[in-house]
Design an enzyme around this catalytic site. Structure first.
Site, PDB file in Angstrom:
ATOM      1  N   ASN A 268       0.807  -1.236   0.000  1.00 27.15           N
ATOM      2  CA  ASN A 268       0.000   0.000   0.000  1.00 27.15           C
ATOM      3  C   ASN A 268       0.833   1.276   0.000  1.00 27.15           C
ATOM      4  O   ASN A 268       0.387   2.301  -0.518  1.00 27.15           O
ATOM      5  CB  ASN A 268      -1.043  -0.020   1.125  1.00 27.15           C
TER       6      ASN A 268
ATOM      7  N   GLY B 244       2.193  -5.409   7.717  1.00 25.69           N
ATOM      8  CA  GLY B 244       1.206  -6.187   6.973  1.00 25.69           C
ATOM      9  C   GLY B 244       0.086  -6.611   7.898  1.00 25.69           C
ATOM     10  O   GLY B 244      -0.163  -5.976   8.931  1.00 25.69           O
ATOM     11  N   SER B 245      -0.557  -7.712   7.543  1.00 22.75           N
ATOM     12  CA  SER B 245      -1.737  -8.124   8.305  1.00 22.75           C
ATOM     13  C   SER B 245      -1.347  -8.711   9.656  1.00 22.75           C
ATOM     14  O   SER B 245      -0.244  -9.254   9.832  1.00 22.75           O
ATOM     15  CB  SER B 245      -2.517  -9.161   7.495  1.00 22.75           C
TER      16      SER B 245
ATOM     17  N   GLU C  64       4.287  -3.826  12.397  1.00 21.89           N
ATOM     18  CA  GLU C  64       3.251  -2.818  12.148  1.00 21.89           C
ATOM     19  C   GLU C  64       2.097  -3.568  11.506  1.00 21.89           C
ATOM     20  O   GLU C  64       2.150  -3.917  10.320  1.00 21.89           O
ATOM     21  CB  GLU C  64       3.762  -1.740  11.184  1.00 21.89           C
ATOM     22  N   LEU C  65       1.039  -3.831  12.297  1.00 15.06           N
ATOM     23  CA  LEU C  65       0.002  -4.747  11.811  1.00 15.06           C
ATOM     24  C   LEU C  65      -1.285  -4.001  11.491  1.00 15.06           C
ATOM     25  O   LEU C  65      -1.266  -2.812  11.216  1.00 15.06           O
ATOM     26  CB  LEU C  65      -0.175  -5.867  12.837  1.00 15.06           C
TER      27      LEU C  65
ATOM     28  N   CYS D  92      -3.494   1.214   6.951  1.00 16.38           N
ATOM     29  CA  CYS D  92      -3.834   0.637   8.252  1.00 16.38           C
ATOM     30  C   CYS D  92      -4.305   1.697   9.243  1.00 16.38           C
ATOM     31  O   CYS D  92      -4.918   1.351  10.243  1.00 16.38           O
ATOM     32  CB  CYS D  92      -2.681  -0.195   8.801  1.00 16.38           C
TER      33      CYS D  92
ATOM     34  N   GLU E  34       8.145   2.975  14.319  1.00 17.23           N
ATOM     35  CA  GLU E  34       8.919   3.354  13.126  1.00 17.23           C
ATOM     36  C   GLU E  34       8.830   4.866  12.995  1.00 17.23           C
ATOM     37  O   GLU E  34       7.794   5.459  13.279  1.00 17.23           O
ATOM     38  CB  GLU E  34       8.327   2.707  11.881  1.00 17.23           C
TER      39      GLU E  34
END
Ligand code: ADP
Length: 475
Positions: free
Chosen positions: A146, A222-223, A244-245, A278, A455
């Protein structure tokens, strides 16, 4: 192409992967597609390179990273076009990603010079105690489609600044942007083996990255499902991890809010990147007394959004990444209708005679309730439900009623209420009257099942450093 040990390579098998434009359905390129063996080699080369890269000064690493940032900017338009062609976002948003993506590199170039240690007051006069910070080693980085540029730079730049070396696996739908970024690394003159790029089947490459003991850190965006698997798979070799979900952002509008600003904020937090972010708004909560007016205004604005091929300068909303994503979005809408939701606008696929892409009409659903899937699952598309609430306590409870905890937004003109919301919302990022809280300086990261670690900001580089305690007996 793959990039291993300073060389552009084909895969050992000769396999390639076709890349498609999600706006047109056309094939735009093909890239080398590798597996475990190339990944292992990339890890070993990164480990060799680490032995010398870790000996460089922060100043030296900063100079090279500064060159990378300049090269991304110099090639910005070409990279922006690549982003739009391979993942669909409007070109204006892709250009903004060039700015944010290169800013991360510049920021961490500067941070490379600021890796301080500590002197700890000793309990006895004949001891000298210190904490020194050192790079952790080889980093395995796995990125999503994304934000194909800034997710790569927000991971690689702090890793390199810290003195680590990297093996990157980008998302299979967006390797072309990653290749462009690696061209910048190459042209900037990074020593061979310091950065490596592998493109191939996620499970196979993921298994090598998580099981190989030479990899000391896994960083992933991601997921949540995949994140949990990577955490489990990294356990055997006890790697440091940052994740980072997913997210399920609430967007809360109190009766005292500036209504127009809140409507604008809801539009931008929902429809940026076509809802495929997200930190995108997933649930809007509006105070009962202003909910109807808010819904009408929001739907009127959503209807005006220009949907189309991201390469057109006027496009505001592009396609979804693929057919599967479109099906998920549509299933959430159908489920909401089945649970008495009222469609204020959109609610269906959008067809163009000249485009064979996955377009969905910007959609606003009124009278949302907790039985709908959309109340709990991440939609990752241009659909937003409106819920109502009666009191501050009720909305805090509803907003926090999820396993996710990435971003939350709140609109109010009452300062005290804003501060109470800041304290009570269980989210790693809170925007108060601010629809765009993320800047280079901000530590980005989620609570609960939305992630581990930060991050960006001065915190971002810490993820790639280890702290070593040293005690010297002076005698
Ligand atoms: P999305 O649904 O947004 O594509 P994913 O979590 O599936 O999110 O993908 C994010 C990144 O994780 C991509 O680079 C993808 O290829 C990678 N990925 C997916 N499954 C695995 C896995 N089992 N091991 C390692 N990486 C994976």
């Amino acid at each position: 192409m793959l990039y291993i040990n300073g060389e552009w390579r084909h895969s050992l098998s000769g396999n390639t992967l076709d890349i498609y434009n999600p706006a047109t359905g056309e094939k735009i390129s093909n890239v080398a597609y590798c597996g475990k063996e190339e990944t292992r080699e990339a890890i070993e080369k990164a480990h060799d390179a680490f032995q010398t890269w870790k000996q460089t000064t922060g100043q030296e690493r900063a100079q090279l990273l500064k060159k990378v940032a300049d090269l991304i900017r110099e090639n910005g338009e070409e990279i922006a076009q690549t982003i739009t062609k391979e993942m669909g976002k409007p070109i204006t948003e892709a250009r903004r990603e060039i700015i944010s993506g290169s800013n991360y590199v510049e920021w961490f170039a500067e941070e490379a010079k600021r890796i301080y240690g500590e002197t700890i007051p000793a309990p006895q006069i004949d001891k000298h105690l210190m904490l020194v910070q050192q790079p952790i080693g080889v980093v395995g980085a796995i990125t999503p489609w994304n934000y194909p540029l800034s997710m790569v730079t927000r991971k690689i730049a702090p890793a390199l600044a810290a003195g680590c070396t990297v093996v990157l696996k980008p998302a299979p739908s967006t390797p072309l942007t990653a290749i462009k970024v690696f061209e910048c690394f190459y042209k900037a003159g990074l020593p061979k083996g310091v950065v490596n790029l592998v493109i191939g089947p996620a499970e196979e490459i993921g298994a090598e990255l998580t099981s190989n003991p030479l990899v000391r850190k896994i960083t992933f965006t991601g997921s949540t499902t995949v994140g949990k698997k990577l955490i489990r798979d990294s356990a055997d070799t006890v790697k440091k991890i940052s994740m980072e979900l997913g997210g399920h952002a609430p967007f809360i509008v109190f009766e005292d809010a500036n209504m127009d600003a809140a409507v604008e904020g809801a539009i931008s937090t929902k429809f940026v990147n076509n809802g495929q972010t997200c930190i995108c708004t997933n649930r809007i909560y509006v105070a009962e007394e202003i909910a109807e007016e808010f819904g009408e205004k929001l739907a009127a604005k959503a209807l005006q959004l220009i949907v189309g091929n991201g390469l057109n300068e006027s496009t505001q909303v592009g396609p979804l990444i693929n057919e599967q994503a479109l099906k998920k979005v549509d299933s959430h809408v159908k489920d909401a209708i089945a649970h008495n939701g009222e469609i204020l606008c959109g609610g269906e696929r959008m067809e163009f005679s000249n485009l064979n892409g996955c377009f969905y009409k910007p959609t606003v659903i009124n009278h949302a309730n907790d039985r709908m899937k959309i109340a709990q699952e991440e939609t990752f598309g241009p659909v937003v439900p409106i819920f109502t609430f009666k009191s501050e306590g009720e909305v805090i409870e509803k907003a926090n009623n999820t396993n996710y905890g990435l971003a939350a937004y709140c609109y109010t003109s009452d300062l005290g209420r804003g501060l109470r919301m800041m304290r009570e919302l269980d989210y790693g990022i809170v925007g108060i009257n601010d629809p765009a809280p993320i800047v280079t300086q901000s530590p980005f990261g989620g609570l609960k099942e939305s992630g581990i670690g930060k991050e960006g900001g001065k915190q971002g580089i810490q993820e790639y450093l280890e702290k070593k305690f040293v005690s010297i007996l002076i005698g």
